[in-house]
Design a protein around this motif. Sequence first.
Motif, PDB file in Angstrom:
ATOM      1  N   LYS A  11       0.831  -1.203   0.000  1.00  0.00           N
ATOM      2  CA  LYS A  11       0.000   0.000   0.000  1.00  0.00           C
ATOM      3  C   LYS A  11       0.866   1.253   0.000  1.00  0.00           C
ATOM      4  N   GLU A  12       1.895   1.252   0.847  1.00  0.00           N
ATOM      5  CA  GLU A  12       2.788   2.409   0.916  1.00  0.00           C
ATOM      6  C   GLU A  12       3.516   2.612  -0.404  1.00  0.00           C
ATOM      7  N   ALA A  13       3.977   1.540  -1.005  1.00  0.00           N
ATOM      8  CA  ALA A  13       4.657   1.647  -2.298  1.00  0.00           C
ATOM      9  C   ALA A  13       3.705   2.167  -3.364  1.00  0.00           C
ATOM     10  N   GLY A  14       2.453   1.763  -3.294  1.00  0.00           N
ATOM     11  CA  GLY A  14       1.458   2.193  -4.268  1.00  0.00           C
ATOM     12  C   GLY A  14       1.086   3.660  -4.162  1.00  0.00           C
ATOM     13  N   GLU A  15       1.337   4.261  -3.010  1.00  0.00           N
ATOM     14  CA  GLU A  15       1.041   5.684  -2.829  1.00  0.00           C
ATOM     15  C   GLU A  15       2.034   6.566  -3.577  1.00  0.00           C
ATOM     16  N   CYS A  22       7.762   7.968  -7.973  1.00  0.00           N
ATOM     17  CA  CYS A  22       7.277   6.696  -8.531  1.00  0.00           C
ATOM     18  C   CYS A  22       8.085   5.523  -7.976  1.00  0.00           C
ATOM     19  N   TRP A  23       7.378   4.615  -7.294  1.00  0.00           N
ATOM     20  CA  TRP A  23       7.995   3.400  -6.767  1.00  0.00           C
ATOM     21  C   TRP A  23       7.358   2.195  -7.436  1.00  0.00           C
ATOM     22  N   VAL A  24       8.163   1.186  -7.708  1.00  0.00           N
ATOM     23  CA  VAL A  24       7.641  -0.081  -8.233  1.00  0.00           C
ATOM     24  C   VAL A  24       8.190  -1.227  -7.385  1.00  0.00           C
ATOM     25  N   VAL A  25       7.440  -2.330  -7.360  1.00  0.00           N
ATOM     26  CA  VAL A  25       7.835  -3.515  -6.605  1.00  0.00           C
ATOM     27  C   VAL A  25       8.066  -4.650  -7.593  1.00  0.00           C
ATOM     28  N   VAL A  26       9.283  -5.216  -7.556  1.00  0.00           N
ATOM     29  CA  VAL A  26       9.644  -6.340  -8.417  1.00  0.00           C
ATOM     30  C   VAL A  26      10.425  -7.343  -7.575  1.00  0.00           C
ATOM     31  N   ASP A  27      10.005  -8.582  -7.616  1.00  0.00           N
ATOM     32  CA  ASP A  27      10.679  -9.665  -6.879  1.00  0.00           C
ATOM     33  C   ASP A  27      10.884  -9.351  -5.402  1.00  0.00           C
ATOM     34  N   GLY A  28       9.885  -8.733  -4.799  1.00  0.00           N
ATOM     35  CA  GLY A  28       9.948  -8.467  -3.372  1.00  0.00           C
ATOM     36  C   GLY A  28      10.805  -7.284  -2.979  1.00  0.00           C
ATOM     37  N   LYS A  53       1.093  -2.345  -7.107  1.00  0.00           N
ATOM     38  CA  LYS A  53       0.955  -3.799  -7.173  1.00  0.00           C
ATOM     39  C   LYS A  53       2.351  -4.404  -7.328  1.00  0.00           C
ATOM     40  N   ASP A  54       2.429  -5.701  -7.215  1.00  0.00           N
ATOM     41  CA  ASP A  54       3.681  -6.399  -7.456  1.00  0.00           C
ATOM     42  C   ASP A  54       3.819  -6.558  -8.974  1.00  0.00           C
ATOM     43  N   ALA A  55       4.793  -5.887  -9.557  1.00  0.00           N
ATOM     44  CA  ALA A  55       4.962  -5.857 -11.013  1.00  0.00           C
ATOM     45  C   ALA A  55       5.970  -6.890 -11.508  1.00  0.00           C
ATOM     46  N   ASP A  84       3.148  -8.705   4.460  1.00  0.00           N
ATOM     47  CA  ASP A  84       2.146  -7.935   3.730  1.00  0.00           C
ATOM     48  C   ASP A  84       1.807  -8.561   2.379  1.00  0.00           C
ATOM     49  N   THR A  85       2.452  -9.657   2.016  1.00  0.00           N
ATOM     50  CA  THR A  85       2.199 -10.230   0.700  1.00  0.00           C
ATOM     51  C   THR A  85       0.774 -10.733   0.618  1.00  0.00           C
ATOM     52  N   PRO A  86       0.064 -10.364  -0.465  1.00  0.00           N
ATOM     53  CA  PRO A  86      -1.324 -10.794  -0.608  1.00  0.00           C
ATOM     54  C   PRO A  86      -1.410 -12.281  -0.911  1.00  0.00           C
TER      55      PRO A  86
END
Length: 131
Positions: A11-15, A22-28, A53-55, A84-86
Motif C-alpha cells: 500500500k505504501e509503495a502504491g502511494e 514513482c515506486w515499483v515492486v519487483v521480486d519483493g 501492485k507487485d509488477a 504484507d504479501t497478498p
Amino acid sequence: MPTLTKLYDLKEAGEHNTRDDCWVVVDGKVYDVSSYLDEHPGGDDVLLRATGKDATDEFNDAGHSKDAIQLMEEFCIGELDPSDTPEEESSSDKKADLTKKFRDMTLQYWAIPVGILGISVIACLFFMRRK
C-alpha cells in the motif's frame, strides 16, 4: 556488519505513483524509479502503471537484459514486507484478468484497421450506387 533493509508494504509503495515520486515492486524489492522515468526505454507510462501492485510478472514478461537488472540495483530502496504479501490469486481471477488484457489488446490493435475497412466499404457502396 550487515546493513538493515527498510521494509515497505504494498500500500505504501502504491502511494508513490506520480512522475515526481514513482515506486515499483519487483521480486519483493521496492525501487524508487522517479529519476529513471525519462530514461526508461519502454516509456514512463509503463512504470507508472506498475505502481500499487507487485509488477514482477510484467517485468519478467518484458524480457529485460542482465544490464537492466543490474541497473535496477541503483534504484532499490528496500524490500516488501513479507507479512504484507497478498494471498495468491485464484485461477478464476487470473483467467478473468487474462480475458480483460486480451479484450484491451484487441481493442487497441484492431480498432483502427476495422474503422478504415468500414469507411472503405461505405465509400465503395456510395460510389457503386452513383453509377
